[in-house]
Scaffold this active site. Sequence first.
Site, PDB file in Angstrom:
ATOM      1  N   CYS A  15       0.654  -1.544  -0.047  1.00  0.00           N
ATOM      2  CA  CYS A  15       0.120   0.260  -0.225  1.00  0.00           C
ATOM      3  C   CYS A  15       0.689   1.061   0.158  1.00  0.00           C
ATOM      4  O   CYS A  15       2.239   1.547   0.161  1.00  0.00           O
ATOM      5  CB  CYS A  15      -1.280   0.202   1.158  1.00  0.00           C
ATOM      6  SG  CYS A  15      -0.381   0.373   2.582  1.00  0.00           S
ATOM      7  N   CYS A  18       2.896   1.353   2.716  1.00  0.00           N
ATOM      8  CA  CYS A  18       5.399   0.734   2.917  1.00  0.00           C
ATOM      9  C   CYS A  18       5.235   2.101   1.863  1.00  0.00           C
ATOM     10  O   CYS A  18       7.111   1.616   2.328  1.00  0.00           O
ATOM     11  CB  CYS A  18       4.770  -0.073   1.877  1.00  0.00           C
ATOM     12  SG  CYS A  18       3.548  -1.428   2.702  1.00  0.00           S
ATOM     13  N   ASP A 426       2.402  18.832 -29.756  1.00  0.00           N
ATOM     14  CA  ASP A 426       3.298  18.115 -31.132  1.00  0.00           C
ATOM     15  C   ASP A 426       2.627  18.209 -31.947  1.00  0.00           C
ATOM     16  O   ASP A 426       1.179  18.517 -32.125  1.00  0.00           O
ATOM     17  CB  ASP A 426       3.809  16.643 -30.529  1.00  0.00           C
ATOM     18  CG  ASP A 426       4.430  15.991 -31.411  1.00  0.00           C
ATOM     19  OD1 ASP A 426       6.150  16.900 -32.446  1.00  0.00           O
ATOM     20  OD2 ASP A 426       4.325  15.238 -32.472  1.00  0.00           O
ATOM     21  N   ASP A 626       1.925  11.861 -30.024  1.00  0.00           N
ATOM     22  CA  ASP A 626       1.624  11.129 -30.804  1.00  0.00           C
ATOM     23  C   ASP A 626       2.575   9.992 -31.040  1.00  0.00           C
ATOM     24  O   ASP A 626       2.706   8.355 -31.905  1.00  0.00           O
ATOM     25  CB  ASP A 626       0.558  10.446 -32.030  1.00  0.00           C
ATOM     26  CG  ASP A 626       2.020  10.945 -32.817  1.00  0.00           C
ATOM     27  OD1 ASP A 626       2.783  12.403 -32.625  1.00  0.00           O
ATOM     28  OD2 ASP A 626       1.644  10.574 -34.406  1.00  0.00           O
ATOM     29  N   ASP A 630       7.762  11.396 -27.754  1.00  0.00           N
ATOM     30  CA  ASP A 630       7.410  12.960 -27.256  1.00  0.00           C
ATOM     31  C   ASP A 630       7.194  11.986 -26.526  1.00  0.00           C
ATOM     32  O   ASP A 630       6.646  12.358 -24.877  1.00  0.00           O
ATOM     33  CB  ASP A 630       5.808  12.503 -27.811  1.00  0.00           C
ATOM     34  CG  ASP A 630       5.737  13.360 -29.603  1.00  0.00           C
ATOM     35  OD1 ASP A 630       6.880  14.437 -29.727  1.00  0.00           O
ATOM     36  OD2 ASP A 630       4.769  13.047 -29.464  1.00  0.00           O
TER      37      ASP A 630
END
Length: 738
Positions: A15, A18, A426, A626, A630
Amino acid sequence: MAMVKKIFQVGGMSCAVCALNVETTLNACPGVKEAKVNFANGTVTVEYDAGTVNPEELKQAVEAAGYELMVEEEEDPGEGERLRREEFRALKRKTAGAVALALPVFVLGMFFMGMPYVDWIMMVLTLPVLVVFGRDFYVHAWMQARHGRANMDTLVAVSTGVAFLFSLFNTIWPEFWTSRGLEAHVYYEAAAVIVALILVGRLLEARAKDSTSSAIRKLMGLQPETVVKVMPGGGEEVIAIKEVVPGDLLVVKPGERIPVDGVVREGSSFVDESMITGEPIPVEKSAGGRVYAGTINQKGSFRFEAEQVGKDTVLARIIRMVQEAQGSKAPVQKLVDRIAGIFVPTVIGIAVVTFAVWMLVGGELAFTHALLTSITVLVIACPCALGLATPTAIMVGIGKGAEHNILIKDAESLEALHRVNAIVLDKTGTITEGRPMVVDMCWSEGVERERLERVLAEVERRSEHPLAEAVVQYLKEVKKDGVAVSAFESLVGMGVRAEVEGKMYFVGNRALLEREGFVLDGKMEKEAVAREGEGNTVVFFAGEGRLLAFVAIADRVKKSSGKAIEAIRKQGIEVYMLTGDNALTARAVAERVGIRHFKAGVMPDEKADFVKALQEEGKVVAMVGDGINDSQALAQADVSIAMGKGSDIAMDVAKITLITSDLNVIPKALKLSGQTVAAIRQNLFWAFIYNVIGIPLAAGVLFGVNGFLLNPMIAAAAMAFSSVSVVTNSLRIRWKSL
């Protein structure tokens, strides 16, 4: 100081508490400058002074805190993935088993409590849920207890363990309560359902972890495992990529990926560098040209000298930067972490205090009331509502987003997206179509256009230049018969020439025209300059002693881009454009879609730096891209958005994917983010308030006023209701419009 930054795998974390424990432990070690745990990937990035502390000492410190730190160098990257897949399959089996047994226990506990031997049946069904499928909760809770710590496993283990043991006692010795005029309630359904629900949450979490690591796997897959090396005697030999050292002469054939960074020494070709620059047009490479690992050689063959290998290549740096940038935490998750960190020990403390107080002031029924109230506190304080608050809202948000072509992966992006005030786009493949296309073809006056179109199409069909394909596609309807091409020749850096029916024709750039003595007339020159000013690449077609035509080629702007950018700006968000293309083309595209701020000629790391600079100005930045190039900027951004028709790497790194090339879904994503984040915050608020009100009631604060004691069964029902209310509130997202 010899500062070193390394990423280590961490085991035993269950979790957010932790992750906080591991982070705190490592940051307290001498010589450690900073340690950041990425709970999603199960890793920690540690920056430390190698002269003061070594990995083995870090490992010992983490183990002393009850966790594992893997410091061994992993030779086979696939081994870690194999182990993760095995863990995921094991978790699926545990979850399926727990749900299969918890469901009948829940039905029996809610509707068939009067049935003969029902308590024994529920006990038999619940026992394997706890000791087999939910065993890890108790093991981890014990490990934490040994080191004086507590986490969410502790609360789950204590509440379900006490509920089961109390129920077991009541099943075996019900007369202990009936002789005192009380009913011997059992809470097997609470214990079983709690474990099953938490395991379902862990399974969802594991899926998210796998998605995150798949991006790194695919990036690593861009580098070939073997290469062809030119030996001292001139022969060629296939060797492993790990054996390559700077100075080696390597061979790259058509269609192969370039293995390492280096400089071309012999031969020439065109190389697809879209993973580095994002631009669709392959780059011509000849002696002296630089090449990069992971890029794809096209039709030619060449030899190059290796310069940067292993972790020093551009591709390796991209992988490293993505891994480091993915370690960030969303503010809403930090809030949950803080609540959880305080919540666990506080609830246990309240249960202990409740028991002690009732033993002191409870009178004749002191033990009975003390036991019932302390168990009720633990049962009602189960973290189900808190644990469901974020994932249920995300699941509903993802479902609604998918209907509108928006894929949302996690809470981090949702928490940040509605606060975004700067969006970086972009250019290639995001604002534009992402492929070169003919936008115009201008013919000189008095030429035989129909015949010359066939000549041009046939000449370009034989060319290896990437722009030639755009011309061929544009002229694909032109008849091919009656044209015989001979003496075809490629002119490096200028274009091609070919003999057709005894006449010489040329296709290429201005340098080719000047060399062959062709002169543009005033009108054609003016038209060509105008097209170039619009950011187009102009290819000239000459022959028969004159310029015959020119072709304007460009990466077209999507029809939806202008409208989408206008809608984004109306929401008060500033839009920026980045591109690896030249300044002239960048300016033309920016003006066409209404973008005021743009930067041209940027490399992947420069994109990430640009995003970081905006963040340092106090902006919340969303990056839309895309391509593989990037991925660094996507990982650096507060919110990363990938276009669905782009590369798999971009989509894996990004936290939001647009399953369309239409930018108009971005304003919808912004609105959906606001709705989902509102639901998450409402869920967390009610989960918190539920505990603030429910725990004191469970402890018996009203007993002195009106004699009211909360029955543990009602507490279990209230706990279930809190979870149902969270889910119902999340479902409200589906009914709202975008």
